[in-house]
Design an enzyme around this catalytic site. Structure first.
Site, PDB file in Angstrom:
ATOM      1  N   GLU A  88     -15.393 -36.924   4.827  1.00  0.00           N
ATOM      2  CA  GLU A  88     -14.368 -35.874   4.966  1.00  0.00           C
ATOM      3  C   GLU A  88     -13.347 -35.903   3.832  1.00  0.00           C
ATOM      4  O   GLU A  88     -12.140 -35.845   4.048  1.00  0.00           O
ATOM      5  CB  GLU A  88     -13.696 -35.981   6.338  1.00  0.00           C
ATOM      6  CG  GLU A  88     -14.705 -35.677   7.423  1.00  0.00           C
ATOM      7  CD  GLU A  88     -14.097 -35.344   8.747  1.00  0.00           C
ATOM      8  OE1 GLU A  88     -13.096 -34.612   8.772  1.00  0.00           O
ATOM      9  OE2 GLU A  88     -14.652 -35.804   9.749  1.00  0.00           O
TER      10      GLU A  88
ATOM     11  N   GLU B 186     -24.856 -31.302   1.483  1.00  0.00           N
ATOM     12  CA  GLU B 186     -26.268 -31.165   1.118  1.00  0.00           C
ATOM     13  C   GLU B 186     -26.648 -32.331   0.196  1.00  0.00           C
ATOM     14  O   GLU B 186     -25.761 -33.015  -0.327  1.00  0.00           O
ATOM     15  CB  GLU B 186     -26.497 -29.813   0.422  1.00  0.00           C
ATOM     16  CG  GLU B 186     -26.096 -28.667   1.344  1.00  0.00           C
ATOM     17  CD  GLU B 186     -26.637 -27.312   0.929  1.00  0.00           C
ATOM     18  OE1 GLU B 186     -27.162 -27.193  -0.200  1.00  0.00           O
ATOM     19  OE2 GLU B 186     -26.530 -26.375   1.734  1.00  0.00           O
TER      20      GLU B 186
HETATM   21  C1  FAD Z   1     -21.883 -41.901   7.749  1.00  0.00           C
HETATM   22  C2  FAD Z   1     -21.619 -40.543   7.156  1.00  0.00           C
HETATM   23  C3  FAD Z   1     -21.358 -39.473   8.012  1.00  0.00           C
HETATM   24  C4  FAD Z   1     -21.163 -38.186   7.484  1.00  0.00           C
HETATM   25  N1  FAD Z   1     -21.012 -37.118   8.353  1.00  0.00           N
HETATM   26  C5  FAD Z   1     -21.016 -35.858   7.830  1.00  0.00           C
HETATM   27  C6  FAD Z   1     -21.055 -34.712   8.708  1.00  0.00           C
HETATM   28  O1  FAD Z   1     -21.039 -34.833   9.946  1.00  0.00           O
HETATM   29  N2  FAD Z   1     -21.113 -33.465   8.149  1.00  0.00           N
HETATM   30  C7  FAD Z   1     -21.117 -33.278   6.792  1.00  0.00           C
HETATM   31  O2  FAD Z   1     -21.184 -32.131   6.367  1.00  0.00           O
HETATM   32  N3  FAD Z   1     -21.068 -34.335   5.944  1.00  0.00           N
HETATM   33  C8  FAD Z   1     -21.029 -35.620   6.422  1.00  0.00           C
HETATM   34  N4  FAD Z   1     -21.013 -36.707   5.574  1.00  0.00           N
HETATM   35  C9  FAD Z   1     -21.003 -36.464   4.139  1.00  0.00           C
HETATM   36  C10 FAD Z   1     -19.692 -36.876   3.459  1.00  0.00           C
HETATM   37  O3  FAD Z   1     -18.683 -35.971   3.810  1.00  0.00           O
HETATM   38  C11 FAD Z   1     -19.963 -36.958   1.958  1.00  0.00           C
HETATM   39  O4  FAD Z   1     -20.726 -38.137   1.745  1.00  0.00           O
HETATM   40  C12 FAD Z   1     -18.696 -36.994   1.130  1.00  0.00           C
HETATM   41  O5  FAD Z   1     -18.025 -35.766   1.181  1.00  0.00           O
HETATM   42  C13 FAD Z   1     -18.962 -37.336  -0.347  1.00  0.00           C
HETATM   43  O6  FAD Z   1     -19.999 -36.554  -0.865  1.00  0.00           O
HETATM   44  P1  FAD Z   1     -21.228 -37.263  -1.639  1.00  0.00           P
HETATM   45  O7  FAD Z   1     -21.682 -38.403  -0.785  1.00  0.00           O
HETATM   46  O8  FAD Z   1     -22.206 -36.237  -2.018  1.00  0.00           O
HETATM   47  O9  FAD Z   1     -20.564 -37.902  -2.926  1.00  0.00           O
HETATM   48  P2  FAD Z   1     -20.300 -37.131  -4.323  1.00  0.00           P
HETATM   49  O10 FAD Z   1     -19.587 -35.856  -4.063  1.00  0.00           O
HETATM   50  O11 FAD Z   1     -21.561 -37.085  -5.097  1.00  0.00           O
HETATM   51  O12 FAD Z   1     -19.289 -38.141  -5.010  1.00  0.00           O
HETATM   52  C14 FAD Z   1     -19.714 -39.329  -5.694  1.00  0.00           C
HETATM   53  C15 FAD Z   1     -18.492 -39.962  -6.355  1.00  0.00           C
HETATM   54  O13 FAD Z   1     -17.939 -39.032  -7.312  1.00  0.00           O
HETATM   55  C16 FAD Z   1     -16.569 -38.789  -7.028  1.00  0.00           C
HETATM   56  N5  FAD Z   1     -16.222 -37.398  -7.379  1.00  0.00           N
HETATM   57  C17 FAD Z   1     -16.926 -36.276  -7.104  1.00  0.00           C
HETATM   58  N6  FAD Z   1     -16.268 -35.197  -7.558  1.00  0.00           N
HETATM   59  C18 FAD Z   1     -15.115 -35.633  -8.109  1.00  0.00           C
HETATM   60  C19 FAD Z   1     -14.001 -35.008  -8.757  1.00  0.00           C
HETATM   61  N7  FAD Z   1     -13.924 -33.673  -8.872  1.00  0.00           N
HETATM   62  N8  FAD Z   1     -13.002 -35.793  -9.186  1.00  0.00           N
HETATM   63  C20 FAD Z   1     -13.060 -37.158  -9.053  1.00  0.00           C
HETATM   64  N9  FAD Z   1     -14.081 -37.801  -8.465  1.00  0.00           N
HETATM   65  C21 FAD Z   1     -15.078 -37.067  -8.001  1.00  0.00           C
HETATM   66  C22 FAD Z   1     -16.438 -39.044  -5.526  1.00  0.00           C
HETATM   67  O14 FAD Z   1     -15.096 -39.322  -5.153  1.00  0.00           O
HETATM   68  C23 FAD Z   1     -17.365 -40.248  -5.361  1.00  0.00           C
HETATM   69  O15 FAD Z   1     -16.683 -41.418  -5.727  1.00  0.00           O
HETATM   70  C24 FAD Z   1     -21.165 -37.988   6.077  1.00  0.00           C
HETATM   71  C25 FAD Z   1     -21.387 -39.086   5.227  1.00  0.00           C
HETATM   72  C26 FAD Z   1     -21.635 -40.337   5.750  1.00  0.00           C
HETATM   73  C27 FAD Z   1     -21.924 -41.474   4.794  1.00  0.00           C
END
Ligand code: FAD
Length: 383
Positions: A362, A127
């Site tokens: 992922e 989300e």
């Molecule tokens: C091209 C693309 C395709 C995708 N396809 C899908 C899909 O088909 N379905 C779906 O559901 N999602 C999908 N995603 C979403 C993807 O899985 C998420 O972008 C990913 O899980 C990271 O979440 P976020 O972008 O909100 O980053 P955030 O969770 O906001 O993280 C930001 C930064 O903080 C770090 N961080 C966060 N929490 C912690 C912690 N506890 N400890 C240390 N570091 C932390 C992260 O590692 C990262 O460096 C896709 C994303 C992209 C870009």
């Protein structure tokens, strides 16, 4: 121990490699430049039986093992990253949950057409404010009579606008801690809409968009598995998905390695092939080392899964290692080609941009280190 692929696994590799060389690779540059989703390629992959590769024959699949499926994703990625991401999401995220948790009726209605290549599948977990912290899901599904009414928004959902169905996670039990369930939402449902085709650094031909739910109504029997078990379910789905992303990282890195190692033999500087210089041959050796180690980790994780043994830690390790080493391999491949590596005349700049997602999607590298650490040390949270 036997490190040889089985005859079936070799057959899959040869068939997919042949198809990818003929049908996917020639379009990779066009797909990247235009951002066009390669729908026709997916129809052809369906005809070849690739869209349902790991699923039971009973539901239109080919009942291939996880190693074969990983090899298929690897070979598609070697030809085109955008096609590989859409394919990996279709198999590992959009279709696998129904194979794992679906009822017979759900498998007949949604898994069969996906496995036969008639529809493409998507998985909507992330989300706008909840990516790594997917437990913070705000999308809700409320039971009204014999229907679920879904409201909320998802972000970055691969294949969403072309999907025949989406697996959607939503809060169904607001008073409980992990109150999330998974639901199957048909693609054309009223109240379902999609954001724009997000302009991205790479993987431009795969469609990853926002998804909006405005009083989307689906029948109550579209709940996947048990109510409130969505959190546990998506952790299991992501374990399998990570094998797919590791395979993608290896396929892309192999493509970069192929270009760089050929170039190192053909390009001369100061009167000899650049591959004769130690700094270049060391880079090629390190690239081969990374690829070999990553592939062994990937196949072992898939093999554990095929043996019905725990593989969550190994899948996380394979995904983490393959995505990080894959990025380094793509970077070094550009270095081997010098200025040509940076140019669009060669595919390396595209492959490098495509590879960049894989330490994020992922499970980011940071989250995967948390996952692996917990497997080893246990969960200290709250102790
Ligand atoms: C091209 C693309 C395709 C995708 N396809 C899908 C899909 O088909 N379905 C779906 O559901 N999602 C999908 N995603 C979403 C993807 O899985 C998420 O972008 C990913 O899980 C990271 O979440 P976020 O972008 O909100 O980053 P955030 O969770 O906001 O993280 C930001 C930064 O903080 C770090 N961080 C966060 N929490 C912690 C912690 N506890 N400890 C240390 N570091 C932390 C992260 O590692 C990262 O460096 C896709 C994303 C992209 C870009």
């Amino acid at each position: 121990m036997n490190f040889d692929l089985t005859p079936e696994q070799q057959l899959t590799r040869d068939a997919v490699r042949d198809f990818a060389n003929r049908e996917i690779a020639p379009k990779a540059r066009h797909v990247d430049e235009t951002g066009e989703f390669p729908l026709e390629t997916f129809h052809k992959m369906g005809a070849l039986g690739l869209m349902g590769l790991p699923f039971p024959e009973e539901y239109g699949g080919a009942a291939a093992d996880s190693v074969s499926t990983a090899i298929a994703i690897e070979e598609v990625a070697r030809a085109c990253g955008s096609t590989a991401l859409a394919y990996a999401a279709h198999i590992g995220l959009g279709s696998a949950p129904i194979a794992l948790f679906g009822s017979h009726a759900q498998k007949e209605r949604f898994l069969r057409p996906a496995a036969e290549g008639k529809t493409i599948a998507a998985f909507a977990l992330t989300e706008p404010h909840a990516g790594s912290d997917a437990g913070a899901t705000r999308t809700t599904a409320r039971l009204a009579g014999d229907q679920w009414v879904i409201n909320g928004a998802k972000m970055w959902i691969t294949n969403a606008p072309v999907a025949g169905h989406l697996i959607v996670t939503a809060v169904t039990n607001p008073d409980e801690k992990h109150a999330i369930s998974a639901l199957i939402v048909p693609g054309g449902s009223a109240g379902l809409s999609f954001g724009k085709h997000e302009p991205k650094m790479g993987l431009r031909g795969s469609l990853s968009t926002a998804v909006m739910f405005d009083d989307v109504r689906i029948p109550h029997d579209h709940l996947l598995g048990t109510r409130g078990r969505g959190f546990i379910q998506f952790l299991k789905v992501l374990d399998g998905g990570r094998i797919g992303i590791a395979a993608m990282a290896i396929g892309l890195a192999q493509a970069a390695f192929d270009v760089a190692s050929t170039y190192a033999k053909e390009r001369s500087a100061f009167g000899k092939p650049i591959g004769a210089y130690e700094s270049i041959s060391n880079m090629i050796a390190d690239m081969a080392l990374g690829l070999h180690a990553a592939r062994l980790m990937l196949y072992q994780a898939a093999w554990l899964r095929d043996a019905n043994r725990p593989y969550s830690r190994e899948a996380a390790m394979a995904k983490l290692y393959a995505s990080e080493v894959g990025e380094r391999i793509c970077r070094d491949a550009i270095q081997v080609l010098g200025g040509y590596g940076y140019s669009q005349e060669f595919p390396l700049e595209r492959i490098y941009r495509d590879q960049r997602l894989l330490t994020i999607g992922e499970g980011t590298s940071e989250i995967l280190r948390v996952v692996i650490g917990r497997h080893i040390l246990g969960d200290f949270v709250g102790k």
